[in-house]
Design an enzyme around this catalytic site. Sequence first.
Site, mmCIF file in Angstrom:
data_model
loop_
_atom_site.group_PDB
_atom_site.id
_atom_site.type_symbol
_atom_site.label_atom_id
_atom_site.label_comp_id
_atom_site.label_asym_id
_atom_site.label_seq_id
_atom_site.Cartn_x
_atom_site.Cartn_y
_atom_site.Cartn_z
ATOM 1 N N GLY A 1 0.898 1.146 -1.921
ATOM 2 C CA GLY A 1 0.863 1.386 -0.551
ATOM 3 C C GLY A 1 -0.157 0.917 -0.343
ATOM 4 O O GLY A 1 -0.503 -0.067 -0.871
ATOM 5 N N CYS A 2 -0.264 1.170 1.219
ATOM 6 C CA CYS A 2 -1.011 0.111 1.813
ATOM 7 C C CYS A 2 -2.243 -0.214 1.296
ATOM 8 O O CYS A 2 -3.080 -1.740 1.028
ATOM 9 C CB CYS A 2 -0.343 -0.417 3.520
ATOM 10 N N TYR A 3 -3.035 0.950 1.989
ATOM 11 C CA TYR A 3 -4.523 1.071 1.211
ATOM 12 C C TYR A 3 -4.746 0.774 0.225
ATOM 13 O O TYR A 3 -5.565 0.517 -0.437
ATOM 14 C CB TYR A 3 -4.634 2.348 1.335
#
Lengths: 344, 344, 344, 344
Positions: free
Chosen positions: A147-149
């Site tokens: 995921g990005c975070y």
Amino acid sequence: MRVSIIGATGYTGEELLRILANHPAAEIKYLTSESQTGAKIDSIYPHFNHFYDQALVNLADLDKIVADSDVLFIALPHGHAMEIGKKVSGQGVKVIDLGADYRFKDTAVYEKWYKIPHVHPDAKAVYGLTELYREAVRTADIVANPGCYTTASILTLAPLVKNKLIDLTSIVVDAKSGISGAGRGLNLTHHLPEAFENVKAYNIAGHRHTPEIEQALSELAGSQVVISFTPHLIPMSRGILSTCYARLLDGVTASVVDEAFHALYGQEYFIRLLGRGGYPATKNTRGSNFCDLGWHIDTRTGRVIVVAAIDNLVKGAAGQAVQNLNVMFGLEERTGLTQAPLYP
Amino acid sequence: MRVSIIGATGYTGEELLRILANHPAAEIKYLTSESQTGAKIDSIYPHFNHFYDQALVNLADLDKIVADSDVLFIALPHGHAMEIGKKVSGQGVKVIDLGADYRFKDTAVYEKWYKIPHVHPDAKAVYGLTELYREAVRTADIVANPGCYTTASILTLAPLVKNKLIDLTSIVVDAKSGISGAGRGLNLTHHLPEAFENVKAYNIAGHRHTPEIEQALSELAGSQVVISFTPHLIPMSRGILSTCYARLLDGVTASVVDEAFHALYGQEYFIRLLGRGGYPATKNTRGSNFCDLGWHIDTRTGRVIVVAAIDNLVKGAAGQAVQNLNVMFGLEERTGLTQAPLYP
Amino acid sequence: MRVSIIGATGYTGEELLRILANHPAAEIKYLTSESQTGAKIDSIYPHFNHFYDQALVNLADLDKIVADSDVLFIALPHGHAMEIGKKVSGQGVKVIDLGADYRFKDTAVYEKWYKIPHVHPDAKAVYGLTELYREAVRTADIVANPGCYTTASILTLAPLVKNKLIDLTSIVVDAKSGISGAGRGLNLTHHLPEAFENVKAYNIAGHRHTPEIEQALSELAGSQVVISFTPHLIPMSRGILSTCYARLLDGVTASVVDEAFHALYGQEYFIRLLGRGGYPATKNTRGSNFCDLGWHIDTRTGRVIVVAAIDNLVKGAAGQAVQNLNVMFGLEERTGLTQAPLYP
Amino acid sequence: MRVSIIGATGYTGEELLRILANHPAAEIKYLTSESQTGAKIDSIYPHFNHFYDQALVNLADLDKIVADSDVLFIALPHGHAMEIGKKVSGQGVKVIDLGADYRFKDTAVYEKWYKIPHVHPDAKAVYGLTELYREAVRTADIVANPGCYTTASILTLAPLVKNKLIDLTSIVVDAKSGISGAGRGLNLTHHLPEAFENVKAYNIAGHRHTPEIEQALSELAGSQVVISFTPHLIPMSRGILSTCYARLLDGVTASVVDEAFHALYGQEYFIRLLGRGGYPATKNTRGSNFCDLGWHIDTRTGRVIVVAAIDNLVKGAAGQAVQNLNVMFGLEERTGLTQAPLYP
């Protein structure tokens, strides 16, 4: 290699197309969309005029897609990729999933946070945070793209956790994301008049990237890590800044911290070390696959504060997926990822 | 009462004028500017056309200004207010300083962080965080109006610290500010093409609002509090969101936390309690003197996370200054501060 | 070829570097800056970390620069390029000037609008609006790269003027630009809190791109064209939208207008015709060298309205300069310009 | 007076509530919403916490609403107000409609542009552009509040048309609007990642505000006026800038133009004349009921260019509606509209 994108009309699919347009070894075979089957991709994204004019196909054609593809990128909401991964298993096509389905070693964690049963628990997926799991990615059949975070947060903390420099109970991650991270689906929160000139936190103590960060850090630490993670929405389109706090263990000096970062990342092209005292800014990474890192020692409180900046759609999604593609197919890892950031 | 603004051309001075335009008891006497003496205020701020057309006067006229004023707002960079405050001391004019000069009980702290000697150390200034120091403000001759980050951060933590609910060594404050907080002076960092679609931290472990927050929290705690404070620049004009993290002491339940907030702020008009699980957003406070508060218990980590939203130029500066003015002159505290927030 | 950039620290110089980073035939030799000589370019633009780390040299080294370069890009405020162009004339180095000095056939027009004498009036410069002057660019020693507003505005009107479809006295050009068009120099108008959530016109009836547009249109028309041109500042970093109005001559039908656009631009890669009824959007061109065009017939008023969108720093400056470079050196015209637009 | 708002949850309804919160003579009785009946207004708009906590009622209660109200503001999509207006006709309640239903003298024009039959063609509605129709508004039972683009565009051109200074066939209106003008309904075009860093035109030669502008100008001119009107979306929340072009008739001098503006608007509080050479900016009007006007003579082309800036939700909607309310009820026209613009 022959590439198909399952779910090509969201921002992640779109970004894969943008990057692959300059990838010398990737040939786009199929793009799928359930809701817009038959439409041309450049009618949905007019900026692709002169780049792509394929018509979108339906997932019902999966057999044909698999037969004609060496790799599938799956850019769908969670729950779908594991169905597809299970179906295509053993058919010789590699899978890079940009969703959450294959990210957890322990599918019980997935089931707890995503609240659906996992249908493909015996898949041998590799977690595709390339810098940390490169060797496993090389031979993987299924890569779970982070995921990005998650990407931004794990990369900040990995050198500290791996080298046992911080109190593992003291970790706080405060992350700020542009709104493209929430996707192209309509939502009042992301309606421009509501989101503009506005900042707010959301999903405090409950965001699904939390267990993903914890899984990676726990593995590095050799013991269970639990963190506080707070995401925020920022009035911009792209970019994540992750500000991470932890208490240094007694006797850990600034130069030990410096060494930990340089030892882990000194040879990594896509991780740019701004050094102790450095201030990453999301804009410096926009449109590129870089993760910029800077760290600070707060001697008054005994904390280390590490800041990471990435483009959420590139290193936080499609760019890292292409980086993994390159690793999986034995290409130079930067292939297709050589654009300089778009500034200003 | 007769009001003069010393330093009327910065954003803080401008905002005082905006608010006072609808204050029934305030009569504007003098506006000063050293660099633009003689210019009309509405040539500098054309949005004030039809509201103000005074010519700016020079501080050299201070005696006349003092003679004709009941109160001076000082909206100058630090270092100037203490000179002025010393000069006008005993002349019957009240002073509300929106800068840092009078904010520290211990002028040694001021001298350490601001790196200049304090010329008016025996001033009996009152710290003007109205909700916490209202009674002292009532009779003060000099009020030190708090900083913007400071206001947002102290208000989030005060109920927890005052009631001894948190581990005082565990406090992390991660704050996000719009760019008007940096003032009207030109700076590459605030040039639109640089600041737009960008987020970054600055002054990590060194921002001057840190000792100010610590002073107030220490006073509430009855012991020295040291915090980690990190400010960030957000691509918008107005608004501060302050996300505060602390570890709850053993046995502190959610309802004890709830009670602490309601007990301290239940009767405060300008503090809007969104409750446990609430998500303040800067936009909901824009143009108003409200501080919105929401808190969250992270049971997995034992932390409480409190979020505050304010308009940095209003509750974080000019609005709170007018609130203090009202208290000092015996007016209803909301006078001139009744506008609803500007949304969307 | 060996490339040097004279004036590398402004946005135009920066953008040349961004594009040339992926240009297979360009080798960067020297970057100059008078004010920051000696500094490394990636300390001024940290996003170039991993791309460029040259130290900036001084123009005093011009002889050495010329000796080691095949082409100079000049990205300086007007008035400087003609001095340099004159000096290097006959030394075998080609010049692409991104400023105004060489844009006017009649230097008297330059002198009138720019208010300085022209020191190199006998230069045989070619106006580098590539699509219209490609053949002349091919053999030019000095190319005058067009202005940003100019490019967008000429391209919209050229098919109409060339084919005598409109009343030449009826042309109105209303243009909207992101703020990077005003450069990196600090200015209160471009300070984020002032420019954000704000739109305004400027230089009405007096902007210096007006005579440049008129020169090209007059040449196409075979008679003098005079237009009303109004630029506006929009709260964003990149992009120009140019909305152009003109009255159709009697008997000109919609299909005649369509044909004029297709005839002139049908084979042009960088001009994307959205057709009659099409709506260009600046975001669809961001980071790319495209000019998107759409046109509309207003039968109620007898007008044609043509809209163009470009990225002001690419097709409006550095991208078109590289397009010209390719033409001048016999390369495929798209070389280095193959990136897809950055969206969203 | 007792006020009810029919359709309180859109931005226009919201803005009425914001303004009326400081209106000394208005008492809010009912707020309606069909889709959210029963919900509290401050749960839909949390910024209204401490201002309003009414529950929304249903239009099915219209009889009760009418009985308890002196005036209804109708803030619904077109087609609904005429049904309501017809029903309540003769019941003693005044109506201010912020939609299009009552804006056209000739309902055939309404039916042509809005493509539905008009059900209340014999209504004696007054067009509520206050500065031009004040006397009629004073005694009206139904006021048709003008559109946002319309207000900005008519006010720019009225002095020129009324005094026969311009060629009526030469008018071009190029307007730029923030996105709140499109309402709170979700739409991909207004999704922040799509709208941010983007400008585009829409509804060229077909926007429904065109006939409304033409009706007012034709009435002022005494003959049919036809204009080209082009609206654009700008990446901001509030504000409209309208840039209007027309050819001056022979012999019309700059001072004649100046006089026309001063004669018509010299005594109008809400119209601020920036004079010849003035540059209105939307930000200078934000949150206020002002319309700022500046005009320019382009002697090269014989055109006059007039620019207007308004806040689309205030002078372009709710503010003008309250201005009309004040006129209709014999109050000082500025009542409730005395806030200074919110800047920066």
